[in-house]
Design a protein around this motif. Structure first.
Motif, PDB file in Angstrom:
ATOM      1  N   ARG A  12       0.868  -1.176   0.000  1.00 22.17           N
ATOM      2  CA  ARG A  12       0.000   0.000   0.000  1.00 22.17           C
ATOM      3  C   ARG A  12       0.901   1.221   0.000  1.00 22.17           C
ATOM      4  NH1 ARG A  12      -3.085  -2.644   4.604  1.00 22.17           N
ATOM      5  NH2 ARG A  12      -2.278  -4.375   3.430  1.00 22.17           N
ATOM      6  N   SER A  13       0.502   2.298  -0.643  1.00 23.44           N
ATOM      7  CA  SER A  13       1.323   3.507  -0.656  1.00 23.44           C
ATOM      8  C   SER A  13       1.274   4.157   0.721  1.00 23.44           C
ATOM      9  CB  SER A  13       0.792   4.510  -1.690  1.00 23.44           C
ATOM     10  OG  SER A  13       1.029   4.014  -2.987  1.00 23.44           O
ATOM     11  N   ILE A  14       2.417   4.681   1.138  1.00 18.03           N
ATOM     12  CA  ILE A  14       2.524   5.340   2.448  1.00 18.03           C
ATOM     13  C   ILE A  14       2.758   6.831   2.233  1.00 18.03           C
ATOM     14  CG2 ILE A  14       3.954   5.485   4.561  1.00 18.03           C
ATOM     15  CD1 ILE A  14       2.165   2.953   4.422  1.00 18.03           C
ATOM     16  N   VAL A 130       6.648   3.410   0.904  1.00 22.11           N
ATOM     17  CA  VAL A 130       6.979   4.245  -0.261  1.00 22.11           C
ATOM     18  C   VAL A 130       5.702   4.785  -0.894  1.00 22.11           C
ATOM     19  CG1 VAL A 130       8.917   2.698  -0.789  1.00 22.11           C
ATOM     20  CG2 VAL A 130       6.847   2.509  -2.118  1.00 22.11           C
ATOM     21  N   VAL A 131       5.866   5.931  -1.545  1.00 22.47           N
ATOM     22  CA  VAL A 131       4.829   6.375  -2.485  1.00 22.47           C
ATOM     23  C   VAL A 131       5.514   7.020  -3.685  1.00 22.47           C
ATOM     24  CG1 VAL A 131       4.410   8.653  -1.387  1.00 22.47           C
ATOM     25  CG2 VAL A 131       2.626   7.599  -2.793  1.00 22.47           C
ATOM     26  N   TYR A 132       5.034   6.669  -4.845  1.00 20.30           N
ATOM     27  CA  TYR A 132       5.521   7.304  -6.081  1.00 20.30           C
ATOM     28  C   TYR A 132       4.930   8.716  -6.172  1.00 20.30           C
ATOM     29  CZ  TYR A 132       7.140   2.892  -8.266  1.00 20.30           C
ATOM     30  OH  TYR A 132       7.809   1.737  -8.585  1.00 20.30           O
ATOM     31  N   ILE A 133       5.667   9.609  -6.812  1.00 17.09           N
ATOM     32  CA  ILE A 133       5.177  10.981  -6.986  1.00 17.09           C
ATOM     33  C   ILE A 133       5.205  11.354  -8.473  1.00 17.09           C
ATOM     34  CG2 ILE A 133       5.496  13.416  -6.341  1.00 17.09           C
ATOM     35  CD1 ILE A 133       4.647  11.720  -3.961  1.00 17.09           C
ATOM     36  N   GLY A 134       4.126  10.991  -9.161  1.00  9.69           N
ATOM     37  CA  GLY A 134       3.989  11.394 -10.563  1.00  9.69           C
ATOM     38  C   GLY A 134       3.639  12.866 -10.665  1.00  9.69           C
ATOM     39  N   GLY A 135       3.217  13.428  -9.526  1.00  6.72           N
ATOM     40  CA  GLY A 135       2.838  14.846  -9.492  1.00  6.72           C
ATOM     41  C   GLY A 135       3.939  15.762  -9.994  1.00  6.72           C
ATOM     42  N   LEU A 136       5.177  15.297  -9.983  1.00  6.67           N
ATOM     43  CA  LEU A 136       6.200  16.224 -10.460  1.00  6.67           C
ATOM     44  C   LEU A 136       6.147  16.424 -11.972  1.00  6.67           C
ATOM     45  CD1 LEU A 136       8.652  14.222 -11.413  1.00  6.67           C
ATOM     46  CD2 LEU A 136       9.367  14.448  -9.061  1.00  6.67           C
ATOM     47  N   GLN A 170      -5.678  -1.401   2.472  1.00 10.65           N
ATOM     48  CA  GLN A 170      -5.138  -1.752   1.154  1.00 10.65           C
ATOM     49  C   GLN A 170      -6.161  -1.381   0.080  1.00 10.65           C
ATOM     50  OE1 GLN A 170      -3.944  -5.871   0.681  1.00 10.65           O
ATOM     51  NE2 GLN A 170      -2.260  -5.200  -0.600  1.00 10.65           N
ATOM     52  N   ARG A 171      -5.688  -0.710  -0.994  1.00 12.56           N
ATOM     53  CA  ARG A 171      -6.613  -0.269  -2.048  1.00 12.56           C
ATOM     54  C   ARG A 171      -6.963  -1.448  -2.949  1.00 12.56           C
ATOM     55  NH1 ARG A 171      -7.261   5.314  -4.404  1.00 12.56           N
ATOM     56  NH2 ARG A 171      -5.608   5.920  -2.971  1.00 12.56           N
ATOM     57  N   PRO A 172      -8.241  -1.741  -3.105  1.00 12.01           N
ATOM     58  CA  PRO A 172      -8.590  -2.897  -3.938  1.00 12.01           C
ATOM     59  C   PRO A 172      -8.184  -2.698  -5.388  1.00 12.01           C
ATOM     60  CG  PRO A 172     -10.576  -1.784  -3.123  1.00 12.01           C
ATOM     61  CD  PRO A 172      -9.403  -1.029  -2.587  1.00 12.01           C
ATOM     62  N   ARG A 173      -7.935  -3.767  -6.073  1.00 13.22           N
ATOM     63  CA  ARG A 173      -7.577  -3.748  -7.484  1.00 13.22           C
ATOM     64  C   ARG A 173      -8.744  -4.250  -8.324  1.00 13.22           C
ATOM     65  NH1 ARG A 173      -3.748  -0.760  -5.655  1.00 13.22           N
ATOM     66  NH2 ARG A 173      -1.595  -1.152  -6.272  1.00 13.22           N
ATOM     67  N   LEU A 174      -8.628  -4.002  -9.631  1.00 12.41           N
ATOM     68  CA  LEU A 174      -9.616  -4.495 -10.579  1.00 12.41           C
ATOM     69  C   LEU A 174      -9.777  -6.008 -10.425  1.00 12.41           C
ATOM     70  CD1 LEU A 174      -8.330  -2.492 -13.635  1.00 12.41           C
ATOM     71  CD2 LEU A 174     -10.744  -2.535 -12.970  1.00 12.41           C
TER      72      LEU A 174
HETATM   73  C1  LIG Z   1       3.861   6.392 -11.524  1.00  9.44           C
HETATM   74  C2  LIG Z   1       3.047   6.662 -10.286  1.00  9.44           C
HETATM   75  C3  LIG Z   1       2.829   7.964  -9.885  1.00  9.44           C
HETATM   76  C4  LIG Z   1       2.127   8.231  -8.697  1.00  9.44           C
HETATM   77  N1  LIG Z   1       1.999   9.523  -8.286  1.00  9.44           N
HETATM   78  C5  LIG Z   1       1.448   9.791  -7.083  1.00  9.44           C
HETATM   79  C6  LIG Z   1       1.446  11.116  -6.565  1.00  9.44           C
HETATM   80  O1  LIG Z   1       1.910  12.069  -7.192  1.00  9.44           O
HETATM   81  N2  LIG Z   1       0.917  11.301  -5.336  1.00  9.44           N
HETATM   82  C7  LIG Z   1       0.390  10.290  -4.589  1.00  9.44           C
HETATM   83  O2  LIG Z   1      -0.050  10.544  -3.474  1.00  9.44           O
HETATM   84  N3  LIG Z   1       0.397   9.014  -5.052  1.00  9.44           N
HETATM   85  C8  LIG Z   1       0.904   8.745  -6.272  1.00  9.44           C
HETATM   86  N4  LIG Z   1       0.962   7.458  -6.731  1.00  9.44           N
HETATM   87  C9  LIG Z   1       0.422   6.353  -5.912  1.00  9.44           C
HETATM   88  C10 LIG Z   1      -0.886   5.804  -6.496  1.00  9.44           C
HETATM   89  O3  LIG Z   1      -1.919   6.720  -6.253  1.00  9.44           O
HETATM   90  C11 LIG Z   1      -1.174   4.457  -5.832  1.00  9.44           C
HETATM   91  O4  LIG Z   1      -0.117   3.562  -6.118  1.00  9.44           O
HETATM   92  C12 LIG Z   1      -2.483   3.854  -6.353  1.00  9.44           C
HETATM   93  O5  LIG Z   1      -3.582   4.678  -5.998  1.00  9.44           O
HETATM   94  C13 LIG Z   1      -2.722   2.478  -5.733  1.00  9.44           C
HETATM   95  O6  LIG Z   1      -2.679   2.568  -4.333  1.00  9.44           O
HETATM   96  P1  LIG Z   1      -1.651   1.714  -3.476  1.00  9.44           P
HETATM   97  O7  LIG Z   1      -0.267   2.003  -3.987  1.00  9.44           O
HETATM   98  O8  LIG Z   1      -1.821   2.177  -2.045  1.00  9.44           O
HETATM   99  O9  LIG Z   1      -2.024   0.289  -3.643  1.00  9.44           O
HETATM  100  C14 LIG Z   1       1.605   7.163  -7.927  1.00  9.44           C
HETATM  101  C15 LIG Z   1       1.821   5.850  -8.369  1.00  9.44           C
HETATM  102  C16 LIG Z   1       2.533   5.600  -9.518  1.00  9.44           C
HETATM  103  C17 LIG Z   1       2.785   4.166  -9.936  1.00  9.44           C
END
Ligand SMILES: Cc1cc2nc3c(=O)[nH]c(=O)nc-3n(C[C@H](O)[C@H](O)[C@H](O)COP(=O)(O)O)c2cc1C
Length: 242
Positions: A12-14, A130-136, A170-174
């Motif tokens: 899950r993303s943190i 971890v959390v990814y940041i595509g926002g950049l 945990q976020r559900p998936r398709l």
């Molecule tokens: C490439 C990518 C970019 C993402 N960008 C952001 C972001 O900018 N901010 C954010 O809070 N989460 C971001 N996420 C996290 C997604 O929102 C998250 O992985 C998705 O909603 C599924 O949730 P989970 O990771 O908790 O299972 C990103 C994920 C990925 C793979």
């Protein structure tokens, strides 16, 4: 089942971290795992930039849409697609690198993503979140300038890493049948109906009853924010995607 599969299935993303630092041993393990990822033709067409400067982190947090956890996380990495080093290698031999085509744009972007996901899994295996940041990619030119990215390098996404200070649901998936096919692609729109309801339930719980949405609604909202600037931005960095 084994520990690795459990770890992967537990993701899950943190977005909230304690102040605990990520040790240099942990960083080393994370980066070594990232570098071990498969890579197209061994090109290793990516770079990763650790941002330690707090002022810089704050600026990137703002550019990424005011995502506070970018400032707050103990370890912030920016994963870049990188054809710059490849171009230098080709130039050594008096040849012309292939940079302005869609294929090498894909290669570099995929390489960055594979290395990043290895890093993410390594971090999670160490008890980090971890959390990814595509926002950049909201402001990719500004982020690139701040990080001094040369031509043929672009920031694909950032990544916050640290000790979790939350235990999100945990976020559900398709449903599996939406994404998995045998032999031939089969359309399955019914799976979206099922998933819409599971995201509705998940969001209700996560927001304490405040948010009523579905997956398809979220996708429709996302379609209103298409980041049209990416194509001209990529061109300006030397990536032609036509
Ligand atoms: C490439 C990518 C970019 C993402 N960008 C952001 C972001 O900018 N901010 C954010 O809070 N989460 C971001 N996420 C996290 C997604 O929102 C998250 O992985 C998705 O909603 C599924 O949730 P989970 O990771 O908790 O299972 C990103 C994920 C990925 C793979």
């Amino acid at each position: 089942m084994n520990e690795i599969i459990s770890l992967l299935q537990n993701h899950r993303s943190i977005r909230k971290f304690t102040n605990e630092t990520v040790s240099s041993e942990q960083l080393d393990a994370i980066l070594t795992a990232a570098q071990a990822a498969s890579t197209s033709s061994n090109m290793q067409a990516y770079s990763v930039i650790r941002v330690t400067d707090n002022g810089l982190k704050n600026q990137i947090a703002e550019l990424a849409g005011n995502q506070a956890y970018v400032s707050e996380c103990p370890l912030f990495l920016v994963w870049c697609a990188d054809l710059h080093r490849y171009a230098q290698a080709v130039h050594r031999h008096g040849d012309t690198p292939v940079t302005g085509n869609a294929e090498n744009f894909i290669v570099a972007t995929v390489d960055a993503a594979l290395a990043a996901q290895n890093a993410a899994i390594a971090a999670e295996s160490l008890g980090l979140g971890v959390v990814y940041i595509g926002g950049l990619r909201n402001k990719p030119a500004e982020v690139s300038q701040l990080l001094g990215l040369p031509q043929l390098v672009y920031p694909v996404f950032g990544m916050c890493i640290g000790t979790p200070d939350q235990e999100p649901l945990q976020r559900p998936r398709l449903p599996r049948e939406a994404v998995y096919h045998e032999n031939r692609y089969t359309d399955n729109e019914g799976a979206v109906d099922v998933y819409d309801e599971s995201i509705r339930d998940y969001m209700k719980v996560r927001s304490g009853g405040k948010v009523d949405t579905t997956w398809s609604k979220d996708m429709a909202a996302k379609a209103q924010r298409p980041r049209e600037h990416m194509k001209p931005f990529l061109s300006s960095q030397g990536f032609e995607v036509e």
